[in-house]
Design an enzyme around this catalytic site. Structure first.
Site, PDB file in Angstrom:
ATOM      1  N   CYS A 120      37.620 148.424  27.856  1.00 25.48           N
ATOM      2  CA  CYS A 120      37.031 148.073  26.532  1.00 25.48           C
ATOM      3  C   CYS A 120      36.489 149.389  25.660  1.00 25.48           C
ATOM      4  O   CYS A 120      36.610 150.444  26.343  1.00 25.48           O
ATOM      5  CB  CYS A 120      36.011 147.066  26.934  1.00 25.48           C
ATOM      6  SG  CYS A 120      35.191 146.356  25.448  1.00 25.48           S
ATOM      7  N   CYS A 122      33.524 149.355  23.867  1.00 28.37           N
ATOM      8  CA  CYS A 122      32.288 149.328  23.455  1.00 28.37           C
ATOM      9  C   CYS A 122      31.314 150.389  24.344  1.00 28.37           C
ATOM     10  O   CYS A 122      30.262 150.865  23.477  1.00 28.37           O
ATOM     11  CB  CYS A 122      31.590 148.044  23.687  1.00 28.37           C
ATOM     12  SG  CYS A 122      31.729 147.295  25.470  1.00 28.37           S
ATOM     13  N   CYS A 130      33.655 146.475  20.387  1.00 31.82           N
ATOM     14  CA  CYS A 130      34.664 146.707  21.253  1.00 31.82           C
ATOM     15  C   CYS A 130      36.185 147.130  20.640  1.00 31.82           C
ATOM     16  O   CYS A 130      37.327 147.077  21.271  1.00 31.82           O
ATOM     17  CB  CYS A 130      35.191 145.365  21.949  1.00 31.82           C
ATOM     18  SG  CYS A 130      33.553 144.848  22.585  1.00 31.82           S
ATOM     19  N   LYS A 195      36.740 134.754  27.517  1.00 32.00           N
ATOM     20  CA  LYS A 195      35.324 135.565  27.668  1.00 32.00           C
ATOM     21  C   LYS A 195      34.401 135.162  26.445  1.00 32.00           C
ATOM     22  O   LYS A 195      34.974 135.201  25.076  1.00 32.00           O
ATOM     23  CB  LYS A 195      35.494 136.935  27.439  1.00 32.00           C
ATOM     24  CG  LYS A 195      34.426 137.853  27.413  1.00 32.00           C
ATOM     25  CD  LYS A 195      34.504 139.339  27.409  1.00 32.00           C
ATOM     26  CE  LYS A 195      33.519 140.074  27.503  1.00 32.00           C
ATOM     27  NZ  LYS A 195      33.496 141.751  27.634  1.00 32.00           N
ATOM     28  N   ARG A 205      24.463 145.323  28.861  1.00 32.69           N
ATOM     29  CA  ARG A 205      24.556 146.062  27.827  1.00 32.69           C
ATOM     30  C   ARG A 205      23.565 147.476  27.598  1.00 32.69           C
ATOM     31  O   ARG A 205      23.699 148.614  27.469  1.00 32.69           O
ATOM     32  CB  ARG A 205      24.308 145.323  26.435  1.00 32.69           C
ATOM     33  CG  ARG A 205      25.877 144.419  26.222  1.00 32.69           C
ATOM     34  CD  ARG A 205      25.571 143.657  24.946  1.00 32.69           C
ATOM     35  NE  ARG A 205      26.853 142.749  24.906  1.00 32.69           N
ATOM     36  CZ  ARG A 205      26.618 141.835  24.106  1.00 32.69           C
ATOM     37  NH1 ARG A 205      26.151 141.727  23.072  1.00 32.69           N
ATOM     38  NH2 ARG A 205      27.815 140.856  24.242  1.00 32.69           N
ATOM     39  N   ARG A 217      29.006 140.248  18.559  1.00 31.94           N
ATOM     40  CA  ARG A 217      30.506 139.950  19.012  1.00 31.94           C
ATOM     41  C   ARG A 217      31.193 138.736  18.854  1.00 31.94           C
ATOM     42  O   ARG A 217      31.933 138.388  19.314  1.00 31.94           O
ATOM     43  CB  ARG A 217      30.581 140.382  20.446  1.00 31.94           C
ATOM     44  CG  ARG A 217      30.080 141.708  20.927  1.00 31.94           C
ATOM     45  CD  ARG A 217      30.672 142.169  22.167  1.00 31.94           C
ATOM     46  NE  ARG A 217      30.180 143.190  22.884  1.00 31.94           N
ATOM     47  CZ  ARG A 217      29.825 144.575  22.545  1.00 31.94           C
ATOM     48  NH1 ARG A 217      30.115 144.971  21.430  1.00 31.94           N
ATOM     49  NH2 ARG A 217      29.098 145.286  23.350  1.00 31.94           N
ATOM     50  N   LYS A 248      34.687 133.993  31.810  1.00 25.72           N
ATOM     51  CA  LYS A 248      33.302 134.853  31.861  1.00 25.72           C
ATOM     52  C   LYS A 248      32.436 134.399  31.005  1.00 25.72           C
ATOM     53  O   LYS A 248      32.985 134.287  29.760  1.00 25.72           O
ATOM     54  CB  LYS A 248      33.747 136.304  31.709  1.00 25.72           C
ATOM     55  CG  LYS A 248      32.594 137.243  31.591  1.00 25.72           C
ATOM     56  CD  LYS A 248      33.035 138.489  31.240  1.00 25.72           C
ATOM     57  CE  LYS A 248      31.797 139.551  31.080  1.00 25.72           C
ATOM     58  NZ  LYS A 248      32.119 140.673  30.463  1.00 25.72           N
ATOM     59  N   SER A 274      25.858 139.852  34.481  1.00 27.69           N
ATOM     60  CA  SER A 274      24.534 140.476  34.869  1.00 27.69           C
ATOM     61  C   SER A 274      23.370 139.606  34.625  1.00 27.69           C
ATOM     62  O   SER A 274      22.461 139.567  35.265  1.00 27.69           O
ATOM     63  CB  SER A 274      24.567 141.898  34.023  1.00 27.69           C
ATOM     64  OG  SER A 274      24.706 141.322  32.240  1.00 27.69           O
TER      65      SER A 274
END
Ligand code: PBG
Length: 323
Positions: A120, A122, A130, A195, A205, A217, A248, A274
């Site tokens: 990616c 980002c 991204c 995603k 992040r 996003r 995800k 996360s």
């Protein structure tokens, strides 16, 4: 006395019986462990938003990878914090960047450990989106060449699996073609197919310094309300050459995991992200929930929903608990 015809409790009466009739067996072989690689040497610094996870220089990433391998975890997934950022994210394909350096070290020392590269931009762009920007928007098609370059650089560094997480249209085909042309036909693609634009990425992040500098996003990641669209996304990735398909986040998307599992034949990965990890850690730190039981219940639930592969920050702990 009432007659009870069937008594399900009979099969719950002892640990032995419960072990015999358990339908879902969580195994260390299910896990992928994500690692954050930073520039420098001998760096091992806890990430405030992800207690128990570390920013690691390439040499220390190797040590953690060694630990994961010793526990029987089959794979690690590498993310990088680069030395420099620009509009194109060119440090993402720099062979001297932390991820590429860590891949070379890990593949040399632990050839049997599967190394997966997150592809990616980002973390590498100065604007935190991204892909390439055109005005305020991410420009899909010119971004594909850059993603393919990142994938090839990671394959050169030794990555066994390339995992694009950008959500640009057509990226799997672009990456497959570039890998094949460059002589990496044997390397696989694990596509972040469904995603979602999720609040659960918050701690990541901060950890990866990858928050967008403006906007969000939602123009490329999926709307959390949609599941039919997820089927379309997975279908496209399969037709473009994905080897593994991913959903995800995991916990709020168990129905998506289950539907993807039923509708497609490829291995399905789920990313226990996360924010899902951070919630458990925060509750456990406050004494509100038992960390081990909560974690194993979550991971078992993700597997029961249909995931063959679970990407999780809990991997090291869970592997130790399952011993
Ligand atoms: C990069 C990327 C993200 C995650 C994995 N790859 C963040 C994002 O899309 O903003 C999230 C992982 C996590 O939250 O654990 N695009």
């Amino acid at each position: 006395m009432r007659e009870i015809l069937y008594r399900p409790r009979r099969l719950r009466a002892s640990a032995g019986i419960r072990n015999m009739v358990r339908e879902t067996q969580l195994s260390v072989h299910d896990f992928v462990y994500p690692i954050f690689v930073v520039p420098g040497i001998n760096i091992r610094k806890e990430i405030p938003s992800l207690p128990g996870q570390y920013h690691l220089s390439a040499d220390q990433a190797l040590e953690i990878a060694r630990q994961a391998a010793a526990l029987g975890i089959p794979a690690v997934l590498l993310f990088g914090l680069p030395e420099y950022k620009d509009a194109k994210g060119s440090s993402a394909w720099d062979m001297k960047s932390p991820v590429q350096r860590a891949m070379m070290l890990i593949k040399k020392a632990l050839p049997d450990l599967v190394v997966i590269g997150d592809v990616c931009l980002c973390e590498y762009t100065d604007h935190g989106h991204c892909g390439l920007l055109k005005g305020q928007e991410v420009d899909n098609d010119p971004t594909l060449d850059l993603l393919a370059r990142v994938a090839v650089s990671q394959a050169k560094a030794g990555a066994d699996v390339i995992a694009p997480s950008d959500m640009m249209d057509g990226r799997v085909a672009a990456i497959r073609e570039a890998l094949d042309v460059e002589g990496f036909a044997q390397r696989s693609i694990m596509a972040y197919s469904a995603k979602y634009a999720s609040a659960f990425y918050g701690p990541f992040r901060e950890a990866a310094d990858s928050a967008p500098k403006f906007g969000d996003r939602r123009a490329y990641q999926m709307d959390p309300a949609n599941v039919r669209e997820a089927m379309k996304e997975v279908d496209l990735d399969v037709s473009e050459g994905a080897d593994i398909i991913m959903v995800k986040p995991a916990m709020a998307y168990m129905d998506v995991i289950s539907k993807v599992r039923e509708s497609f034949e490829l291995p399905v990965a789920a990313y226990n992200v996360s924010g899902e990890y951070a919630m458990v850690k925060a509750a456990a730190a406050n004494g509100w929930m038992e960390e081990q039981r909560t974690t194993l219940e979550i991971l078992t639930g993700i597997k029961r929903a249909g995931a063959d592969i679970i990407i999780t920050y809990h991997a090291l702990d869970a592997a130790a608990w399952l011993r």
